[in-house]
Design a protein around this motif. Structure first.
Motif, PDB file in Angstrom:
ATOM      1  N   HIS A  42       0.819  -1.214   0.000  1.00  0.00           N
ATOM      2  CA  HIS A  42       0.000   0.000   0.000  1.00  0.00           C
ATOM      3  C   HIS A  42       0.855   1.266   0.000  1.00  0.00           C
ATOM      4  O   HIS A  42       0.368   2.341  -0.363  1.00  0.00           O
ATOM      5  N   SER A  43       2.108   1.119   0.359  1.00  0.00           N
ATOM      6  CA  SER A  43       3.015   2.272   0.342  1.00  0.00           C
ATOM      7  C   SER A  43       3.140   2.870  -1.053  1.00  0.00           C
ATOM      8  O   SER A  43       3.408   4.058  -1.196  1.00  0.00           O
ATOM      9  N   ALA A  44       2.933   2.051  -2.086  1.00  0.00           N
ATOM     10  CA  ALA A  44       3.001   2.556  -3.457  1.00  0.00           C
ATOM     11  C   ALA A  44       1.954   3.641  -3.690  1.00  0.00           C
ATOM     12  O   ALA A  44       2.191   4.583  -4.448  1.00  0.00           O
ATOM     13  N   VAL A  45       0.821   3.535  -3.022  1.00  0.00           N
ATOM     14  CA  VAL A  45      -0.223   4.554  -3.138  1.00  0.00           C
ATOM     15  C   VAL A  45       0.098   5.728  -2.223  1.00  0.00           C
ATOM     16  O   VAL A  45       0.128   6.888  -2.665  1.00  0.00           O
ATOM     17  N   PHE A  46       0.367   5.432  -0.954  1.00  0.00           N
ATOM     18  CA  PHE A  46       0.581   6.506   0.013  1.00  0.00           C
ATOM     19  C   PHE A  46       1.784   7.382  -0.338  1.00  0.00           C
ATOM     20  O   PHE A  46       1.793   8.575  -0.049  1.00  0.00           O
ATOM     21  N   ALA A  47       2.790   6.813  -0.970  1.00  0.00           N
ATOM     22  CA  ALA A  47       3.974   7.595  -1.335  1.00  0.00           C
ATOM     23  C   ALA A  47       3.711   8.531  -2.510  1.00  0.00           C
ATOM     24  O   ALA A  47       4.434   9.505  -2.696  1.00  0.00           O
ATOM     25  N   GLN A  48       2.665   8.245  -3.301  1.00  0.00           N
ATOM     26  CA  GLN A  48       2.411   9.014  -4.518  1.00  0.00           C
ATOM     27  C   GLN A  48       1.222   9.962  -4.425  1.00  0.00           C
ATOM     28  O   GLN A  48       1.194  10.985  -5.099  1.00  0.00           O
ATOM     29  N   ILE A  49       0.239   9.618  -3.616  1.00  0.00           N
ATOM     30  CA  ILE A  49      -1.029  10.353  -3.645  1.00  0.00           C
ATOM     31  C   ILE A  49      -0.851  11.782  -3.131  1.00  0.00           C
ATOM     32  O   ILE A  49      -0.145  12.030  -2.160  1.00  0.00           O
ATOM     33  N   LYS A  50      -1.490  12.698  -3.815  1.00  0.00           N
ATOM     34  CA  LYS A  50      -1.479  14.096  -3.375  1.00  0.00           C
ATOM     35  C   LYS A  50      -2.626  14.301  -2.396  1.00  0.00           C
ATOM     36  O   LYS A  50      -3.661  13.650  -2.487  1.00  0.00           O
ATOM     37  N   ARG A  51      -2.439  15.209  -1.480  1.00  0.00           N
ATOM     38  CA  ARG A  51      -3.488  15.458  -0.477  1.00  0.00           C
ATOM     39  C   ARG A  51      -4.809  15.882  -1.125  1.00  0.00           C
ATOM     40  O   ARG A  51      -5.872  15.574  -0.608  1.00  0.00           O
ATOM     41  N   GLU A  52      -4.742  16.569  -2.272  1.00  0.00           N
ATOM     42  CA  GLU A  52      -5.972  16.990  -2.944  1.00  0.00           C
ATOM     43  C   GLU A  52      -6.549  15.905  -3.854  1.00  0.00           C
ATOM     44  O   GLU A  52      -7.602  16.075  -4.438  1.00  0.00           O
ATOM     45  N   SER A  54      -5.444  12.293  -6.564  1.00  0.00           N
ATOM     46  CA  SER A  54      -4.629  11.953  -7.729  1.00  0.00           C
ATOM     47  C   SER A  54      -5.396  11.016  -8.634  1.00  0.00           C
ATOM     48  O   SER A  54      -6.220  10.229  -8.176  1.00  0.00           O
ATOM     49  N   ARG A  55      -5.097  11.104  -9.917  1.00  0.00           N
ATOM     50  CA  ARG A  55      -5.657  10.144 -10.861  1.00  0.00           C
ATOM     51  C   ARG A  55      -4.914   8.819 -10.726  1.00  0.00           C
ATOM     52  O   ARG A  55      -3.709   8.802 -10.449  1.00  0.00           O
ATOM     53  N   LEU A  56      -5.635   7.738 -10.968  1.00  0.00           N
ATOM     54  CA  LEU A  56      -5.054   6.410 -10.882  1.00  0.00           C
ATOM     55  C   LEU A  56      -3.855   6.272 -11.822  1.00  0.00           C
ATOM     56  O   LEU A  56      -2.827   5.705 -11.439  1.00  0.00           O
ATOM     57  N   THR A  57      -3.958   6.808 -13.012  1.00  0.00           N
ATOM     58  CA  THR A  57      -2.858   6.687 -13.974  1.00  0.00           C
ATOM     59  C   THR A  57      -1.606   7.405 -13.474  1.00  0.00           C
ATOM     60  O   THR A  57      -0.488   6.926 -13.681  1.00  0.00           O
ATOM     61  N   ASP A  58      -1.785   8.526 -12.792  1.00  0.00           N
ATOM     62  CA  ASP A  58      -0.636   9.251 -12.234  1.00  0.00           C
ATOM     63  C   ASP A  58      -0.017   8.472 -11.075  1.00  0.00           C
ATOM     64  O   ASP A  58       1.212   8.435 -10.935  1.00  0.00           O
ATOM     65  N   LEU A  59      -0.865   7.863 -10.248  1.00  0.00           N
ATOM     66  CA  LEU A  59      -0.348   7.042  -9.150  1.00  0.00           C
ATOM     67  C   LEU A  59       0.471   5.877  -9.706  1.00  0.00           C
ATOM     68  O   LEU A  59       1.559   5.578  -9.220  1.00  0.00           O
ATOM     69  N   ALA A  60      -0.063   5.226 -10.735  1.00  0.00           N
ATOM     70  CA  ALA A  60       0.616   4.075 -11.334  1.00  0.00           C
ATOM     71  C   ALA A  60       1.949   4.486 -11.949  1.00  0.00           C
ATOM     72  O   ALA A  60       2.977   3.833 -11.729  1.00  0.00           O
ATOM     73  N   LYS A  61       1.942   5.590 -12.667  1.00  0.00           N
ATOM     74  CA  LYS A  61       3.173   6.070 -13.301  1.00  0.00           C
ATOM     75  C   LYS A  61       4.221   6.410 -12.249  1.00  0.00           C
ATOM     76  O   LYS A  61       5.389   6.040 -12.369  1.00  0.00           O
ATOM     77  N   GLY A  62       3.812   7.106 -11.204  1.00  0.00           N
ATOM     78  CA  GLY A  62       4.743   7.497 -10.142  1.00  0.00           C
ATOM     79  C   GLY A  62       5.325   6.315  -9.397  1.00  0.00           C
ATOM     80  O   GLY A  62       6.459   6.361  -8.921  1.00  0.00           O
ATOM     81  N   ALA A  63       4.554   5.226  -9.308  1.00  0.00           N
ATOM     82  CA  ALA A  63       5.010   4.028  -8.609  1.00  0.00           C
ATOM     83  C   ALA A  63       5.665   3.027  -9.564  1.00  0.00           C
ATOM     84  O   ALA A  63       6.076   1.944  -9.143  1.00  0.00           O
ATOM     85  N   ASN A  64       5.709   3.384 -10.851  1.00  0.00           N
ATOM     86  CA  ASN A  64       6.306   2.524 -11.871  1.00  0.00           C
ATOM     87  C   ASN A  64       5.606   1.160 -11.922  1.00  0.00           C
ATOM     88  O   ASN A  64       6.251   0.116 -11.887  1.00  0.00           O
ATOM     89  N   MET A  65       4.277   1.206 -11.981  1.00  0.00           N
ATOM     90  CA  MET A  65       3.497  -0.025 -12.061  1.00  0.00           C
ATOM     91  C   MET A  65       2.344   0.160 -13.037  1.00  0.00           C
ATOM     92  O   MET A  65       2.063   1.288 -13.453  1.00  0.00           O
ATOM     93  N   THR A  66       1.686  -0.921 -13.402  1.00  0.00           N
ATOM     94  CA  THR A  66       0.573  -0.824 -14.338  1.00  0.00           C
ATOM     95  C   THR A  66      -0.643  -0.214 -13.649  1.00  0.00           C
ATOM     96  O   THR A  66      -0.808  -0.353 -12.434  1.00  0.00           O
ATOM     97  N   PRO A  67      -1.487   0.444 -14.436  1.00  0.00           N
ATOM     98  CA  PRO A  67      -2.734   0.957 -13.855  1.00  0.00           C
ATOM     99  C   PRO A  67      -3.591  -0.158 -13.244  1.00  0.00           C
ATOM    100  O   PRO A  67      -4.253   0.065 -12.231  1.00  0.00           O
ATOM    101  N   GLN A  68      -3.550  -1.354 -13.828  1.00  0.00           N
ATOM    102  CA  GLN A  68      -4.326  -2.466 -13.287  1.00  0.00           C
ATOM    103  C   GLN A  68      -3.834  -2.837 -11.887  1.00  0.00           C
ATOM    104  O   GLN A  68      -4.634  -3.050 -10.969  1.00  0.00           O
ATOM    105  N   SER A  69      -2.515  -2.923 -11.723  1.00  0.00           N
ATOM    106  CA  SER A  69      -1.954  -3.252 -10.401  1.00  0.00           C
ATOM    107  C   SER A  69      -2.261  -2.158  -9.394  1.00  0.00           C
ATOM    108  O   SER A  69      -2.619  -2.444  -8.245  1.00  0.00           O
ATOM    109  N   MET A  70      -2.124  -0.911  -9.820  1.00  0.00           N
ATOM    110  CA  MET A  70      -2.442   0.204  -8.931  1.00  0.00           C
ATOM    111  C   MET A  70      -3.915   0.178  -8.573  1.00  0.00           C
ATOM    112  O   MET A  70      -4.296   0.442  -7.433  1.00  0.00           O
ATOM    113  N   GLY A  71      -4.770  -0.162  -9.536  1.00  0.00           N
ATOM    114  CA  GLY A  71      -6.202  -0.242  -9.281  1.00  0.00           C
ATOM    115  C   GLY A  71      -6.539  -1.257  -8.198  1.00  0.00           C
ATOM    116  O   GLY A  71      -7.432  -1.023  -7.377  1.00  0.00           O
TER     117      GLY A  71
END
Length: 144
Positions: A42-52, A54-71
C-alpha cells in the motif's frame, strides 16, 4: 560473522535496495503500530497520492506499475477506508483517488514515523554523516 562478510561484498545497488526495503518496512510498522493497518504494498499509493487527490494513472506512473496493479491496491485501500474514488472536476470521464479523513490521518502517522527514522539516522551517522548522505543521495537522484 557471515552476515557481515556478505554486507562487505554487497555492491552499492544491493545495499541501497536493502536500505530502501528496511526503511519501508519500518515505516509500515510505525503506521500499523499507530492504528492504521495496511500491507507494505500500500506504500506505493501513500507515497504518490497528493493530499488533494490523484488520478489512478498518475499514481501508477509514479510508482512505476501498471494501472491495473495500482487499481487493485486502490480497491484494497477503499475497503480499508483510506481512500475513495470521486469524479475528477476537470474531466468528467476520469476519477480522482482522494484520501478520506482516515487516509489523511494514516499519512500523518507515516510522516511522524519518518521523522523518527530521520532522527535515528542522525543518531547512527551523526549530524555531519546524515547531511553528507543527504547530499550524496540528492546528487545521485539529480542525475537520474
Amino acid at each position: 560473522m557471515a552476515s557481515t562478510d556478505r554486507q562487505r561484498r554487497a555492491n552499492t545497488i544491493a545495499m541501497l535496495g536493502q536500505a530502501y526495503s528496511l526503511l519501508g518496512f519500518k515505516i509500515v510498522d510505525g503506521v500499523v503500530g499507530a492504528g492504521y493497518p495496511q500491507k507494505p504494498s500500500h506504500s506505493a499509493v501513500f507515497a504518490q497520492i497528493k493530499r488533494e487527490g490523484s488520478r489512478l494513472t498518475d499514481l501508477a506512473k509514479g510508482a512505476n506499475m501498471t494501472p491495473q496493479s495500482m487499481g487493485e491496491l486502490v480497491a484494497e485501500l477503499v475497503e480499508l477506508g483510506y481512500v475513495e474514488r470521486r469524479p475528477d472536476p476537470t474531466d468528467g470521464r476520469a476519477k480522482l483517488i482522494v484520501l478520506t479523513e482516515r487516509g489523511n490521518a494514516c499519512i500523518d502517522a507515516g510522516e511522524t514515523t519518518i521523522r523518527g527514522l530521520e532522527d535515528q539516522l542522525t543518531e547512527i551517522l551523526g549530524k555531519r554523516g546524515h547531511a553528507q548522505l543527504r547530499t550524496l543521495l540528492t546528487k545521485l537522484l539529480a542525475e537520474g
